[in-house]
Scaffold this motif. Structure first.
Motif, PDB file in Angstrom:
ATOM      1  N   ALA A 299      -4.708  18.309  -1.223  1.00 42.15           N
ATOM      2  CA  ALA A 299      -4.313  19.021   0.278  1.00 42.15           C
ATOM      3  C   ALA A 299      -4.478  18.331   0.972  1.00 42.15           C
ATOM      4  O   ALA A 299      -5.174  17.080   0.989  1.00 42.15           O
ATOM      5  CB  ALA A 299      -4.354  20.239  -0.245  1.00 42.15           C
ATOM      6  N   ASN A 300      -4.586  18.442   1.806  1.00 37.01           N
ATOM      7  CA  ASN A 300      -4.386  17.690   3.295  1.00 37.01           C
ATOM      8  C   ASN A 300      -5.421  17.834   4.423  1.00 37.01           C
ATOM      9  O   ASN A 300      -6.291  16.940   4.590  1.00 37.01           O
ATOM     10  CB  ASN A 300      -3.255  17.523   3.840  1.00 37.01           C
TER      11      ASN A 300
ATOM     12  N   VAL B 121       4.319  21.983   8.390  1.00 36.66           N
ATOM     13  CA  VAL B 121       3.304  22.885   7.274  1.00 36.66           C
ATOM     14  C   VAL B 121       4.173  22.019   6.510  1.00 36.66           C
ATOM     15  O   VAL B 121       5.377  23.687   6.452  1.00 36.66           O
ATOM     16  CB  VAL B 121       2.706  23.584   7.207  1.00 36.66           C
ATOM     17  N   LYS B 122       4.231  22.216   4.797  1.00 35.42           N
ATOM     18  CA  LYS B 122       5.352  21.941   3.534  1.00 35.42           C
ATOM     19  C   LYS B 122       4.424  23.128   3.001  1.00 35.42           C
ATOM     20  O   LYS B 122       5.971  23.882   2.504  1.00 35.42           O
ATOM     21  CB  LYS B 122       4.869  20.395   2.812  1.00 35.42           C
TER      22      LYS B 122
ATOM     23  N   VAL C 170      -3.953  23.462   3.167  1.00 36.29           N
ATOM     24  CA  VAL C 170      -2.922  23.257   4.174  1.00 36.29           C
ATOM     25  C   VAL C 170      -2.244  21.794   3.448  1.00 36.29           C
ATOM     26  O   VAL C 170      -2.930  20.883   3.558  1.00 36.29           O
ATOM     27  CB  VAL C 170      -2.638  23.144   4.937  1.00 36.29           C
ATOM     28  N   TYR C 171      -0.509  21.302   3.089  1.00 31.60           N
ATOM     29  CA  TYR C 171       0.363  20.185   2.450  1.00 31.60           C
ATOM     30  C   TYR C 171       0.927  19.932   3.766  1.00 31.60           C
ATOM     31  O   TYR C 171       1.933  20.648   4.216  1.00 31.60           O
ATOM     32  CB  TYR C 171       0.565  20.776   1.539  1.00 31.60           C
ATOM     33  N   LEU C 172       0.811  18.886   4.638  1.00 31.45           N
ATOM     34  CA  LEU C 172       0.991  18.525   5.355  1.00 31.45           C
ATOM     35  C   LEU C 172       2.541  16.999   5.581  1.00 31.45           C
ATOM     36  O   LEU C 172       2.396  16.535   4.504  1.00 31.45           O
ATOM     37  CB  LEU C 172       0.111  18.578   6.808  1.00 31.45           C
ATOM     38  N   ASP C 173       2.924  17.074   6.758  1.00 25.14           N
ATOM     39  CA  ASP C 173       3.766  16.070   6.432  1.00 25.14           C
ATOM     40  C   ASP C 173       4.351  15.670   8.031  1.00 25.14           C
ATOM     41  O   ASP C 173       5.107  16.708   8.177  1.00 25.14           O
ATOM     42  CB  ASP C 173       6.056  16.695   6.207  1.00 25.14           C
ATOM     43  N   GLY C 174       4.435  14.408   8.681  1.00 24.50           N
ATOM     44  CA  GLY C 174       4.832  14.254   9.779  1.00 24.50           C
ATOM     45  C   GLY C 174       3.772  14.667  10.661  1.00 24.50           C
ATOM     46  O   GLY C 174       4.263  14.269  11.778  1.00 24.50           O
TER      47      GLY C 174
END
Length: 781
Positions: free
Chosen positions: A469-470, A494-495, A606-610
């Motif tokens: 995860a991030n 948040v993905k 938590v998995y993030l994007d952008g």
């Protein structure tokens, strides 16, 4: 003396071949000696450091409110314990500080440097001459791997507060000195320590219990029995002790990478020895064939077959012994470089020792193999009669098949002549094929290892059981984890969000680190290689190491103990992980609540994007700061902790590729020189009838291309299909059963192409010796 003179005459006669063999054996002895010294000295070195530094064999840390005298009493009365000590410390769970090129989040235990202690006293490697109010002493790994030097500023961020110090010294410790243990040991002067203890919250004021044992290999059992005697120490969502460490687990973690690198060096040394043996076989066979007339003369004037055989063996023993001594001497010159790598990974000052036994074994092992191969290759001398030898080895008739007869075959004349040369020299081509295959395999192996450690780290990270995860968000004990998970999931960029806890349980009386989550199919890292992760509340997966320890597998039931509760679970899968020495398991949240109905979990992945990790961490703390204990940048932590592996693997790759180039160059030089000498008259005649030097050079180069191509292709295929199984074998002791490193096809093709081009260029350059051959020179010789 006659035999010695004959052996020396043989060496003088073929100086270039002797030099080539000398270099091969020197490199082999160098790598073999370094590898064996590291393998045999690493564990004793660590043990000696433990005794020298008087570091604890077992260390148990807890907050002061959780401490009671029963812990002390248990340790003091435990069989085999020789000394115990209790000390106040400041414990920082998930403290942040810069390490290397990024920010590291780790647990920190801060000691009072001025305390008088008999277990783990302060030992400084370097220190400033002057003292200051904000001095701090940090582990030696901060210098070797963290990028710090004396006098540098050092900032610790903990629970939103920033503590600024400057580095006044580097301390040496075996038990909390590196980033891969999970906790790091710092020391402050008494005044600074008391100031810090007053500033932090009550849960951060802690106690450390240290114990020394008669036999430190019993330390895992002591820690195991402690948690069994006081099950409340691991029960509940807030552990009563932050961390329990035993010196045997710490040693295994600290020495694992170093031993793997040493094994790779020994394996590559074995490849070089194999190449040397093949070269010796080739040299002996050629020298007997080329010197058949000389052998006949020697036998005719009274030399026995045994004497001639002895001179051939002695010739190679002299070369191997001298090269072996040179390789061992070079290994001691290069050992400080490897000592620096060992210090970087272990956080300990490596003291090089002279090991005459390993030196002797290295020389004798190589010498024995050389003698055996030389003896087997030269044994045909006994069967050669003087009259046959004087006729050049011809008994009656000697006809070879004429491949590609020029009067019948169509095609380019130079190409046909090159192919004819390839087919005639079968033994030589087999030698080149084996060597090129082995070198290509070794080069691909090291490149794949480096690619997965330094470039695409996904598979390497998966080995440690880490969920990629991030950001990790750690909840306070009274926070409703389910509500927080849903709130974070609704945030922008948040993905996905998963609860992912790591707790300690007992499985059939074995202490095992166990993951807990709602649904394992939501995770990106599936460490189960056989069967599946648990789905229902009565299921569990265990690592193959735990499986072998308790002698249970898929379909069996195990007893899981957490606190005062025990339940039986069905094993549904076998997993693998380098993290926690492979002693891992997995339960679902429903399965965990069978043992403790109020269990909610505290860690959200938590998995993030952008959005950058730092921006998201700031945002989540602004919105939910009153419910969050700490946030962790997982990407930064992974980058920091894998940095030391990257440097070590890069060094190995550089060594392998450099030696590959050197061996290709020497082998082709040796073989082409032999070809030119044997075919000198033929090349002279061809020049006389109109062939140019460039045409003959191309003929020689093209004659090697089929066998080089075959060797490169074979090495590429072996590297593609067998790199992962070989790495799995190397890492099996660390908990790996099956490896899925990325085999980057463009990298493999690049290496294969580079070796092919290198072979062609070298063959063209070495073939320039033909320029000196002329028909006139042959006539006047």
């Amino acid at each position: 003396m006659k035999i010695l003179k004959l052996a020396l005459a043989n060496i003088r006669k073929s100086k270039s071949a002797a030099v080539s063999l000398f270099i091969f054996i020197t490199v082999a002895a160098l790598l073999l000696n370094i590898g064996l010294m590291v393998i045999t000295q690493m564990n004793p070195f660590f043990d000696e450091k433990v005794e020298e530094l008087r570091d604890p064999h077992v260390a148990i840390m807890m907050d002061q409110a959780s401490y009671h005298s029963g812990y002390d009493e248990f340790l003091s009365n435990y069989s085999g314990v020789t000394k115990t000590e209790k000390e106040e410390i400041v414990m920082m769970n998930l403290a942040k500080f810069n390490y290397g090129s990024s920010e590291l989040t780790s647990s920190v235990a801060i000691f009072n440097a001025d305390n008088s202690r008999s277990i783990g006293p302060l030992k400084l490697i370097e220190k400033l001459d002057t003292s200051n109010a904000n001095d701090i002493f940090v582990p030696y790994s901060f210098k070797t791997n963290g990028g710090y030097k004396l006098g540098d500023s050092f900032t610790i961020t903990y629970l939103g507060a920033v503590y600024e110090y400057h580095i006044a010294g580097f301390l040496e410790t075996t038990i909390m000195g590196t980033t891969n243990i999970g906790v790091m040991k710092f020391m402050l002067p008494e005044r600074s320590f008391q100031t810090l203890a007053d500033l932090v919250d009550d849960s951060s004021n802690g106690i450390i219990l240290s114990a020394l044992m008669e036999d430190k290999t019993e330390s895992p059992k002591l820690l195991n029995d402690f948690t069994k005697k006081f099950p409340q120490t691991i029960a509940g969502e807030t552990s009563s002790y932050v961390l329990g460490l035993d010196i045997e687990i710490v040693k295994n973690v600290s020495t694992l990478t170093i031993n793997i690198i040493a094994i790779i060096l020994v394996a590559f040394a074995a490849i070089i020895v194999l190449i040397s043996l093949i070269v010796i076989t080739f040299r002996v066979s050629n020298s007997i064939e080329d010197g058949m007339g000389n052998i006949g003369v020697l036998k005719a004037i009274g030399y026995t077959s045994r004497q001639i055989l002895s001179s051939i063996i002695l010739q190679f023993i002299v070369i191997v012994f001298c090269a072996g001594v040179a390789g061992i001497a070079l290994s001691y010159l290069l050992m400080p470089f490897f000592g620096g790598a060992i210090s970087s990974i272990s956080g300990l000052v490596w003291i090089q020792k002279f090991d005459i036994l390993i030196n002797f074994v290295s020389i004798m092992l190589v010498s024995f193999l050389v003698v055996m191969v030389t003896l087997l290759s030269a044994f045909q001398v006994r069967r050669i009669l003087p009259v046959e030898a004087l006729r050049g080895g011809i008994q009656t008739h000697s006809f070879r098949k004429n491949y590609f007869p020029l009067e019948k075959e169509r095609g380019n004349l130079h190409f046909l002549l090159a192919i004819k040369s390839t087919l005639i020299n079968a033994k030589q081509n087999i030698m080149i094929f084996i060597i090129i295959s082995a070198l290509t395999l070794a080069a691909i192996f090291s490149a794949v290892l480096y690619y997965n450690v330094a470039s695409d780290k996904t598979a390497f990270i998966h080995l440690f059981g880490t969920e990629p995860a991030n950001v990790m968000v750690n909840m306070k004990p009274d926070t409703d984890t389910g509500d927080m998970l849903n709130n974070i999931k609704k945030m922008d960029h948040v993905k996905n969000v998963n609860l992912f806890d790591l707790i300690t349980v007992k499985i059939d009386d074995q202490t095992v680190y166990t993951n807990v989550t709602h649904d394992y199919s939501e995770l990106e890292n599936n460490i189960v290689y056989d069967g599946r992760q648990p789905i229902h509340e009565n299921e569990i997966s265990i690592s193959w190491i735990v499986s072998s320890q308790i002698n249970k597998g898929i379909g069996d039931t195990v007893e899981v103990e957490y606190g005062s509760e025990k339940k039986r679970y069905l094993v549904t899968g076998l997993s693998q992980s380098v993290g926690n020495l492979g002693q891992v398991a997995a339960l679902t949240m429903d399965g965990m609540q069978q043992l403790q109905s109020t269990y909610k979990g505290t860690s959200l992945y938590v998995y993030l994007d952008g959005i950058s990790n730092k921006d998201f961490m700031n945002k989540v703390v602004q919105q939910y700061g009153d419910q969050i204990a700490e946030t962790l940048d997982i990407d930064d932590n992974i980058e920091t902790q894998t940095g030391m592996y990257t440097a070590a693997v890069f060094a190995v790759m550089l060594i392998v590729l450099t030696i590959t180039v050197l061996v290709v160059l020497l082998i082709l030089y040796l073989v082409i020189k032999t070809v030119i000498i044997k075919r000198k008259k033929e090349f002279g005649v061809m020049k006389a009838i109109g062939y140019t030097t460039l045409q003959l050079m191309n003929q020689i180069s093209i004659s090697f291309l089929p066998v080089v191509t075959a060797g490169v292709v074979m090495g590429g295929i072996l590297g593609y299909f067998f790199t992962n199984p070989m790495l799995s074998l190397l890492l099996s002791n660390a908990g790996v059963k099956r490896l899925d490193f990325t085999i980057h096809l463009p990298t493999i093709l690049l290496i294969c192409t580079a070796i092919f081009v290198l072979a062609y260029v070298v063959s063209m350059l070495v073939s320039r010796r033909i320029k000196k051959i002329s028909a006139y020179g042959l006539i006047t010789e």
